[in-house]
Design a protein around this motif. Structure first.
Motif, PDB file in Angstrom:
ATOM      1  N   PRO A  40      -8.867  12.986   4.380  1.00 14.89           N
ATOM      2  CA  PRO A  40      -8.226  11.711   4.044  1.00 14.89           C
ATOM      3  C   PRO A  40      -6.831  11.877   3.467  1.00 14.89           C
ATOM      4  CG  PRO A  40      -9.780  12.317   2.328  1.00 14.89           C
ATOM      5  CD  PRO A  40      -9.941  13.329   3.423  1.00 14.89           C
ATOM      6  N   LEU A  41      -5.934  10.967   3.854  1.00 13.64           N
ATOM      7  CA  LEU A  41      -4.587  10.956   3.298  1.00 13.64           C
ATOM      8  C   LEU A  41      -4.424   9.876   2.234  1.00 13.64           C
ATOM      9  CD1 LEU A  41      -2.402  11.563   6.483  1.00 13.64           C
ATOM     10  CD2 LEU A  41      -3.189  13.216   4.775  1.00 13.64           C
ATOM     11  N   ASN A  42      -5.369   8.945   2.164  1.00 15.91           N
ATOM     12  CA  ASN A  42      -5.345   7.929   1.120  1.00 15.91           C
ATOM     13  C   ASN A  42      -5.498   8.631  -0.231  1.00 15.91           C
ATOM     14  OD1 ASN A  42      -6.492   5.933  -0.811  1.00 15.91           O
ATOM     15  ND2 ASN A  42      -6.312   4.557   0.952  1.00 15.91           N
ATOM     16  N   LEU A  43      -4.526   8.460  -1.111  1.00 11.26           N
ATOM     17  CA  LEU A  43      -4.505   9.218  -2.358  1.00 11.26           C
ATOM     18  C   LEU A  43      -5.684   8.914  -3.264  1.00 11.26           C
ATOM     19  CD1 LEU A  43      -0.681   9.037  -3.202  1.00 11.26           C
ATOM     20  CD2 LEU A  43      -1.949  10.913  -2.132  1.00 11.26           C
ATOM     21  N   GLU A  56      -8.725  24.394  -3.931  1.00 14.19           N
ATOM     22  CA  GLU A  56      -8.011  25.667  -3.881  1.00 14.19           C
ATOM     23  C   GLU A  56      -6.914  25.705  -2.821  1.00 14.19           C
ATOM     24  OE1 GLU A  56     -10.880  28.798  -3.421  1.00 14.19           O
ATOM     25  OE2 GLU A  56     -12.192  27.972  -4.971  1.00 14.19           O
ATOM     26  N   VAL A  57      -7.105  24.932  -1.730  1.00 17.88           N
ATOM     27  CA  VAL A  57      -6.196  25.079  -0.591  1.00 17.88           C
ATOM     28  C   VAL A  57      -5.615  23.757  -0.109  1.00 17.88           C
ATOM     29  CG1 VAL A  57      -5.953  25.920   1.785  1.00 17.88           C
ATOM     30  CG2 VAL A  57      -7.427  27.147   0.157  1.00 17.88           C
ATOM     31  N   TYR A  58      -6.490  22.851   0.336  1.00 22.50           N
ATOM     32  CA  TYR A  58      -6.020  21.746   1.162  1.00 22.50           C
ATOM     33  C   TYR A  58      -5.410  20.575   0.399  1.00 22.50           C
ATOM     34  CZ  TYR A  58      -8.485  24.355   4.735  1.00 22.50           C
ATOM     35  OH  TYR A  58      -8.908  25.348   5.587  1.00 22.50           O
ATOM     36  N   VAL A  59      -5.933  20.232  -0.764  1.00 23.61           N
ATOM     37  CA  VAL A  59      -5.330  19.131  -1.525  1.00 23.61           C
ATOM     38  C   VAL A  59      -3.941  19.505  -2.042  1.00 23.61           C
ATOM     39  CG1 VAL A  59      -5.530  17.709  -3.596  1.00 23.61           C
ATOM     40  CG2 VAL A  59      -7.500  17.992  -2.094  1.00 23.61           C
ATOM     41  N   VAL A 101       0.823  -1.219   0.000  1.00 23.67           N
ATOM     42  CA  VAL A 101       0.000   0.000   0.000  1.00 23.67           C
ATOM     43  C   VAL A 101       0.855   1.266   0.000  1.00 23.67           C
ATOM     44  CG1 VAL A 101      -1.866  -1.197   1.211  1.00 23.67           C
ATOM     45  CG2 VAL A 101      -0.176   0.108   2.517  1.00 23.67           C
ATOM     46  N   LYS A 102       2.154   1.111  -0.129  1.00 22.78           N
ATOM     47  CA  LYS A 102       3.062   2.261  -0.069  1.00 22.78           C
ATOM     48  C   LYS A 102       2.624   3.376  -1.003  1.00 22.78           C
ATOM     49  CE  LYS A 102       7.948   3.466  -0.713  1.00 22.78           C
ATOM     50  NZ  LYS A 102       9.304   2.938  -1.049  1.00 22.78           N
ATOM     51  N   GLY A 103       2.195   3.023  -2.191  1.00 22.91           N
ATOM     52  CA  GLY A 103       1.807   4.021  -3.177  1.00 22.91           C
ATOM     53  C   GLY A 103       0.461   4.670  -2.928  1.00 22.91           C
ATOM     54  N   ASP A 104      -0.253   4.215  -1.908  1.00 19.43           N
ATOM     55  CA  ASP A 104      -1.577   4.784  -1.612  1.00 19.43           C
ATOM     56  C   ASP A 104      -1.497   6.065  -0.803  1.00 19.43           C
ATOM     57  OD1 ASP A 104      -2.628   2.636  -2.927  1.00 19.43           O
ATOM     58  OD2 ASP A 104      -3.234   1.541  -1.121  1.00 19.43           O
TER      59      ASP A 104
END
Length: 455
Positions: free
Chosen positions: A366-369, A393-396, A136-139
């Motif tokens: 969420p941090l899961n890409l 606009e900001v958080y992603v 899951v490293k790439g997630d």
């Protein structure tokens, strides 16, 4: 031996409790079936597939029951027995007791990222690098993994984060002809303009949120700590660098000029001021809308006035994204089957249904890409911000650009000491630079006393 002193220090610090630093929620107590540790007979949730092996888990996310039900329904290898034994410090106290006793811990535990080194040095949680991490490293981004790592080891699965931005009152900005500042120099100029026009305070320096100042020092290029689990008795401490002093001197100047307040945050007084328009901005993280909504902000006299903008930069030619808060799932050293426990830690809150429920209800960022970069999340019109596409606009962009921070085993002592120095700044009894020097001396002496070799 020095190591014994280090472990004793970590134990003391866990028992000291923690700061509000993530999108945590309320919820259950040990009376809900909690405190059972590895005992799978006391579950808050119902286990639908009783013939499968069971992994026990402690966690406090507000929608955890929904998340666990989703996981159990979708999984034919393992089931989760979940309970909420308390949020933050309450859970940590129980976990610390279990570590000390050598029994009573769950298989998997929810831990804020800055607490991971404290439990890691006591061998209370295990490295998952060989337990499915590679799959899951790439997630997740490199920054997300760095926050849950100690040296080369990975001691948690990132779930939610707190990329920082500047929340502001659009009505107040409009009234005083202010546009969102893009640098801290512009922030001060806007604050002075508002004060000169008889407006409210521009922001607030809460002594009880030292994690914010640490993040802003990172943003200015500081590296407060260096720590590697392969050399657990060594630690680099650099809290009085020119970059760190510049940040503290800046905020001390804002306080001295009366441009920002000095109210502790997460208090009824502060929230009352936020609702009443006493502050034009709130320097915070992506989880803030959920917290503010829960506190009654944006529902009455201050409805439909909140917006957000990227965090102002110290150097506009070298923008740096920083983070405040976030949690992970760690496998404990008392897990009956570490490999099976890791399957749970890696799989819970990683499915589409759970992630969607989390961000749509402002429970987590969420941090899961898969979720973070999905069109639905990026384009989401956040109700608290009156439909602004704040993620886009900001958080992603901030989350994707974040490279991570280094936390230390005595993080709570550091935060407590930093709080004392910020309080002295707010009282006007010390300059920002002098506060940085005092903090360096305090933390270096404490680390040495506890058995660390300070570099």
């Amino acid at each position: 031996m020095k190591t014994k002193h280090v472990l004793a220090a970590a134990t003391t610090l866990v028992l000291a409790g923690g700061l509000v630093a993530c999108s945590g929620g309320g919820g259950g107590t040990a009376s809900q079936g909690g405190g059972g540790g590895n005992d799978a007979t006391n579950c808050t949730n119902t286990i639908p597939k009783a013939d499968l092996p069971v992994v026990t888990m402690w966690a406090w996310y507000p929608n955890m029951e929904t998340v666990i039900d989703n996981f159990n329904d979708q999984n034919d290898e393992v089931q989760v027995c979940w309970t909420n034994v308390g949020q933050g410090g309450d859970e940590y106290d129980k976990f610390q007791t279990a570590i000390t006793a050598g029994t009573g811990a769950p298989d998997v535990i929810m831990v804020e990222a800055d607490r991971i080194p404290t439990f890691q040095i006591q061998k209370g949680i295990v490295d998952i690098k060989d337990l499915g991490y590679e799959d899951v490293k790439g997630d997740y981004s490199e920054g997300a993994w760095k926050d849950v790592s100690v040296g080369d080891g990975v001691y948690g699965v990132p779930v939610d984060g707190g990329p920082m931005g500047m929340i502001y009152r659009a009505d107040i900005f409009e009234e005083y002809g202010i546009t969102p500042p893009t640098t801290w120099e512009e922030y001060e100029a806007a604050a002075q303009k508002m004060k000169d026009a008889g407006g409210p305070l521009f922001g607030d320096l809460g002594a009880n949120v030292p994690a914010v100042m640490m993040a802003l020092q990172y943003q200015n290029g500081a590296t407060p700590f260096g720590y590697d689990s392969s050399k657990p008795e060594e630690i680099a401490i650099d809290l009085a660098s020119s970059e760190s002093k510049e940040v503290l001197d800046y905020w001390a100047g804002l306080v001295e000029k009366g441009l920002v307040g000095t109210q502790d945050q997460f208090t009824p007084e502060y929230i009352s001021g936020v609702i009443g328009g006493n502050y034009a901005t709130y320097i915070s993280a992506a989880w803030a809308p959920g917290y503010l909504t829960g506190a009654g902000v944006g529902e009455g006299e201050d409805a439909d006035v909140w917006r957000t903008a990227p965090l102002p930069q110290w150097d506009s030619s070298n923008p740096i994204s920083v983070n405040w808060g976030g949690s992970a799932f760690s496998v404990t050293s008392q897990a009956k089957d570490p490999a099976l426990a890791a399957k749970v830690a890696l799989g819970v809150y990683a499915d589409e249904k759970s992630l969607e429920d989390g961000w749509q209800n402002q429970v987590i960022f969420p941090l899961n890409l898969t979720a973070l970069n999905s069109d639905a999340f990026v384009d989401y019109e956040i109700p608290f911000f009156s439909g602004q596409q704040a993620n886009k606009e900001v958080y992603v962009p901030a989350a994707n650009a974040y490279t991570g921070m280094t936390y230390v085993p005595f993080g709570q002592y550091y935060y407590d000491a930093f709080t004392q120095q910020l309080a002295s700044i707010n009282e006007g009894s010390i300059s920002g630079s002098d506060a940085a020097d005092a903090l360096q001396a305090d933390i270096a002496a404490y680390a040495t006393e506890q058995g660390f070799t300070v570099k």
